[in-house]
Design a protein around this motif. Structure first.
Motif, PDB file in Angstrom:
ATOM      1  N   ASN A  30     -57.469 -20.934  27.881  1.00 55.06           N
ATOM      2  CA  ASN A  30     -56.335 -21.337  26.921  1.00 55.06           C
ATOM      3  C   ASN A  30     -55.186 -22.284  27.473  1.00 55.06           C
ATOM      4  O   ASN A  30     -54.437 -22.705  27.048  1.00 55.06           O
ATOM      5  CB  ASN A  30     -55.742 -20.003  26.340  1.00 55.06           C
ATOM      6  N   THR A  40     -59.185 -16.179  27.445  1.00 50.84           N
ATOM      7  CA  THR A  40     -59.088 -15.172  26.545  1.00 50.84           C
ATOM      8  C   THR A  40     -60.366 -15.124  25.984  1.00 50.84           C
ATOM      9  O   THR A  40     -61.411 -15.880  26.037  1.00 50.84           O
ATOM     10  CB  THR A  40     -58.137 -15.572  25.379  1.00 50.84           C
ATOM     11  N   ASN A 186     -50.655 -16.021  20.735  1.00 53.42           N
ATOM     12  CA  ASN A 186     -50.773 -17.593  21.395  1.00 53.42           C
ATOM     13  C   ASN A 186     -49.668 -17.500  22.259  1.00 53.42           C
ATOM     14  O   ASN A 186     -49.790 -18.308  23.495  1.00 53.42           O
ATOM     15  CB  ASN A 186     -50.252 -18.566  20.193  1.00 53.42           C
ATOM     16  N   SER A 189     -50.766 -16.159  25.785  1.00 51.48           N
ATOM     17  CA  SER A 189     -51.966 -16.800  26.647  1.00 51.48           C
ATOM     18  C   SER A 189     -51.352 -18.126  27.112  1.00 51.48           C
ATOM     19  O   SER A 189     -51.433 -18.501  28.324  1.00 51.48           O
ATOM     20  CB  SER A 189     -52.928 -16.967  25.873  1.00 51.48           C
ATOM     21  N   HIS A 190     -50.395 -18.817  26.305  1.00 52.54           N
ATOM     22  CA  HIS A 190     -49.606 -20.137  26.671  1.00 52.54           C
ATOM     23  C   HIS A 190     -48.395 -20.046  27.679  1.00 52.54           C
ATOM     24  O   HIS A 190     -47.993 -20.938  28.275  1.00 52.54           O
ATOM     25  CB  HIS A 190     -49.603 -20.811  25.478  1.00 52.54           C
TER      26      HIS A 190
END
Length: 263
Positions: A30, A40, A186, A189-190
């Motif tokens: 990711n 992930t 989101n 992970s980012h």
């Protein structure tokens, strides 16, 4: 860790955890930037177990320093800006203890906490620290926090060629006890996971100087005879089952701007 009784992981469990940390099959990338990779796995249907794995190459940090930083609870209170409260409850063996950790979640989610059995093991030039959730009768869930469940979470620290470099892999399999909005998954992970790894790296670079001024010889994770923790019997602990905890639906909550987002 899915058995009926609480057990202390053996060498096979450490080897299995290390193999899973290093395996990339079945994981999606990711984020891959600045020496940090985030992997992930999608949620299984009908389950709420979130799986994330982060790997970071540290060119100026030895495996030994990384191991010390991840263990040193006094230092964690200084560098870990997500921590609300953390403390050790008691020791089980020379390389296993039980502890409490609570952390801030992205606003407006409710904050989480966890009670875990933690074990650690040097393997050659590498190190492993891992944990899973347990119940302790003196530390029930709190009204102002959601008690999360660590299925299995931990770190693998691999010593690299030059003496002063290592690779850190963090893997978490956690049931946050709640339906999370997609923006949280989101964002984790980012943004949140890479930022957390950077903070660990920065903390490592400052650790030697800090430790020289704060009880420099005290490292009970290396010298178990130094521990001041009370011994607790395994019989006091039980497996923390997710279904016995509050499960909240936060999936419709909208994101609010965190002050730290600008870091």
């Amino acid at each position: 860790m899915s058995g009926q009784t609480v057990t202390i992981p053996d060498d096979r469990a450490f080897a299995s955890f290390k193999a899973e940390c290093l395996c990339e099959e079945g994981w999606s990338i990711n984020h891959n930037k600045g020496g940090i990779t985030v992997f992930t796995q999608g949620l299984e249907e009908g389950k709420s177990i979130h799986k994330i794995k982060c790997r970071m190459v540290c060119k100026d940090v030895s495996a030994e320093t990384m191991y010390d930083v991840l263990h040193d609870i006094e230092y964690r209170r200084k560098w870990d800006t997500n921590v609300i409260e953390t403390f050790d409850i008691g020791k089980l063996t020379v390389n296993a203890d039980v502890g409490y950790y609570s952390w801030k979640c992205p606003s407006p989610l409710r904050n989480r906490d966890v009670i875990t059995l933690r074990t650690w093991l040097p393997m050659g030039k590498d190190y492993i620290i891992m944990n899973y959730s347990v119940k302790h009768p003196k530390y029930p869930s709190k009204k102002d926090k959601v008690r999360a469940v660590s299925i299995q979470t931990g770190y693998v620290i691999q010593s690299q060629g030059p003496a002063n470099s290592c690779t850190l892999t963090y893997m978490a399999q956690v049931d946050p006890r709640g339906s999370l909005p997609k923006w949280v998954v989101n964002k984790s992970s980012h943004f949140l996971a890479p930022r957390a790894m950077k903070k660990i790296n920065k903390a490592c670079l400052k650790y030697t100087e800090w430790k020289q001024r704060h009880n420099p010889g005290f490292k009970p994770w290396l010298y178990p005879e130094q521990t001041t923790l009370p011994s607790i019997p395994l019989s006091e602990l039980s497996i923390q089952r997710a279904e016995s905890l509050e499960n909240i639906d936060e999936s419709s909550l909208a994101e609010t701007q965190d002050r730290e987002d600008s870091d």
